[in-house]
Design a protein around this motif. Structure first.
Motif, PDB file in Angstrom:
ATOM      1  N   MET A   8       3.501 -42.406  -8.495  1.00 31.41           N
ATOM      2  CA  MET A   8       3.920 -43.041  -7.238  1.00 31.41           C
ATOM      3  C   MET A   8       2.695 -43.539  -6.509  1.00 31.41           C
ATOM      4  SD  MET A   8       6.939 -40.914  -5.416  1.00 31.41           S
ATOM      5  CE  MET A   8       7.108 -42.254  -4.246  1.00 31.41           C
ATOM      6  N   PHE A  23       1.195 -45.044  -2.892  1.00 29.16           N
ATOM      7  CA  PHE A  23       1.410 -45.170  -1.454  1.00 29.16           C
ATOM      8  C   PHE A  23       0.210 -45.891  -0.850  1.00 29.16           C
ATOM      9  CE2 PHE A  23       3.613 -41.159  -2.314  1.00 29.16           C
ATOM     10  CZ  PHE A  23       4.686 -41.148  -1.434  1.00 29.16           C
ATOM     11  N   GLY A  54       4.659 -39.950   5.952  1.00 29.48           N
ATOM     12  CA  GLY A  54       5.984 -39.834   5.324  1.00 29.48           C
ATOM     13  C   GLY A  54       6.038 -38.863   4.167  1.00 29.48           C
ATOM     14  N   PRO A  89       5.026 -34.087   6.324  1.00 27.83           N
ATOM     15  CA  PRO A  89       6.311 -33.377   6.207  1.00 27.83           C
ATOM     16  C   PRO A  89       6.298 -32.330   5.096  1.00 27.83           C
ATOM     17  CG  PRO A  89       6.614 -35.768   5.856  1.00 27.83           C
ATOM     18  CD  PRO A  89       5.199 -35.557   6.276  1.00 27.83           C
ATOM     19  N   ASN A  90       5.640 -32.635   3.986  1.00 29.84           N
ATOM     20  CA  ASN A  90       5.576 -31.688   2.870  1.00 29.84           C
ATOM     21  C   ASN A  90       4.784 -30.437   3.271  1.00 29.84           C
ATOM     22  OD1 ASN A  90       6.275 -31.245   0.093  1.00 29.84           O
ATOM     23  ND2 ASN A  90       4.114 -31.497  -0.416  1.00 29.84           N
ATOM     24  N   PHE A 126       6.857 -28.453   5.691  1.00 28.71           N
ATOM     25  CA  PHE A 126       8.001 -27.871   4.971  1.00 28.71           C
ATOM     26  C   PHE A 126       7.598 -26.517   4.370  1.00 28.71           C
ATOM     27  CE2 PHE A 126      10.446 -27.162   1.126  1.00 28.71           C
ATOM     28  CZ  PHE A 126      11.744 -27.457   1.500  1.00 28.71           C
ATOM     29  N   LYS A 140      13.938 -30.878  -2.031  1.00 27.93           N
ATOM     30  CA  LYS A 140      12.873 -31.526  -1.257  1.00 27.93           C
ATOM     31  C   LYS A 140      13.159 -33.013  -1.031  1.00 27.93           C
ATOM     32  CE  LYS A 140       9.149 -29.899  -0.707  1.00 27.93           C
ATOM     33  NZ  LYS A 140       7.934 -30.233  -1.485  1.00 27.93           N
ATOM     34  N   PHE A 188      15.056 -33.519   2.023  1.00 29.52           N
ATOM     35  CA  PHE A 188      14.247 -33.290   3.224  1.00 29.52           C
ATOM     36  C   PHE A 188      13.343 -34.498   3.506  1.00 29.52           C
ATOM     37  CE2 PHE A 188      10.426 -31.701   5.382  1.00 29.52           C
ATOM     38  CZ  PHE A 188      10.987 -31.049   6.462  1.00 29.52           C
ATOM     39  N   LEU A 189      12.673 -34.983   2.472  1.00 36.22           N
ATOM     40  CA  LEU A 189      11.717 -36.076   2.665  1.00 36.22           C
ATOM     41  C   LEU A 189      12.409 -37.434   2.789  1.00 36.22           C
ATOM     42  CD1 LEU A 189       8.886 -35.128   0.108  1.00 36.22           C
ATOM     43  CD2 LEU A 189       8.809 -34.887   2.598  1.00 36.22           C
ATOM     44  N   TYR A 220      11.050 -42.924   0.688  1.00 39.23           N
ATOM     45  CA  TYR A 220       9.806 -43.430   1.279  1.00 39.23           C
ATOM     46  C   TYR A 220       9.172 -44.450   0.358  1.00 39.23           C
ATOM     47  CZ  TYR A 220       8.620 -39.285  -1.486  1.00 39.23           C
ATOM     48  OH  TYR A 220       8.589 -38.324  -2.454  1.00 39.23           O
TER      49      TYR A 220
END
Lengths: 168, 168
Positions: free
Chosen positions: A125, A127, A135, A139-140, A143, B161, B164-165, B168
């Motif tokens: 992935m 980003f 994002g 948050p991770n 969490f 997860k 939750f995320l 994105y």
């Protein structure tokens, strides 16, 4: 002074991981009082198919360290998952904080559009730095930090929001 | 484009509250299949002296809305805690998102040093905008959001997860 990528990441991680270490200190005292073996607390889960406390702490550390190293464009430090006691997890947190302190604002500031590549189970992935931080990484991080707190709370540890947020 | 106070707050809140609403949609379907009354799920807690799911959702909404209103310097919208079913909580989330969408980047950007005053149980607390956002509002928001997730997960809801995320 305007908000920067560094300020929104590294000092936040350092502060919140410090709070987690203090919570683990309370957990160690609680385990001592109640004669609970550390692996019992560390193996506790909120659901049988959810990761235990040990993994929540490991991933909280790793998500902070990896976020900083990716935004700074420096090599990911290795952190083998070998901890079996609460003090060992506090040591892992201390090492993570030491790494975070080694990353400078100059290395991270300006990383808003820097390409960040993650190897996920589902493939690669890509980003840009800012959506990665806001994002995914933050948050991770929160969490796993909150889940660690929740597992301890569920197991009777006397902690509250002030322990989670720390001094500000 | 460099990171701004608006980008680090409002779009994050909107995205994450949208994910929470989708999770609640799965919870409603699960409650239907398992014949669980909504107040049972909404009253679930991880510890007897911890707030239930209903309050976790209310506070997640309020912490986002209040953060945005305080940074923007606009009046706090009123949100009485009257919800008793999952769709009513989704409605509260929708209203919170609508408020967040009504706040513009221009109102929040540049609020790094704006004075934010909180009325806490322990008295009045004053923050500057940036430490308020990074050290209080965001960790508090994620704390309640993750706890809501954890309560549902603990009650057998099949979420992960990715829920939750979100996308994105």
């Amino acid at each position: 002074m305007s908000l920067s990528m560094y300020q929104a990441s590294v000092p936040v991680f350092i502060h919140m991981l410090g709070n987690l270490s203090a919570i683990l200190g309370k957990a160690a005292a609680y385990a001592e009082t109640k004669k609970i073996a550390h692996p019992v607390l560390l193996g506790s889960r909120l659901a049988p198919d959810m990761l235990p406390l040990s993994a929540q702490i490991q991933i909280a550390c790793d998500s902070a360290v990896r976020c900083a190293s990716r935004l700074a464009g420096v090599d990911l430090p290795s952190n083998p998952d070998t901890e079996t006691s609460i003090p060992e997890f506090q040591e892992r947190i201390a090492k993570s904080i030491a790494f975070l302190k080694s990353v400078s604002a100059a290395q991270i500031d300006g990383s808003e559009e820097r390409t960040v590549t993650l190897q996920m189970r589902t493939g690669e992935m890509k980003f840009q730095g800012q959506p990665f931080l806001l994002g995914f990484a933050l948050p991770n991080f929160y969490f796993h930090l909150t889940t660690a707190y929740a597992i301890l709370r569920h197991n009777g540890l006397d902690i509250g929001k002030a322990d989670f947020l720390g001094k500000y």
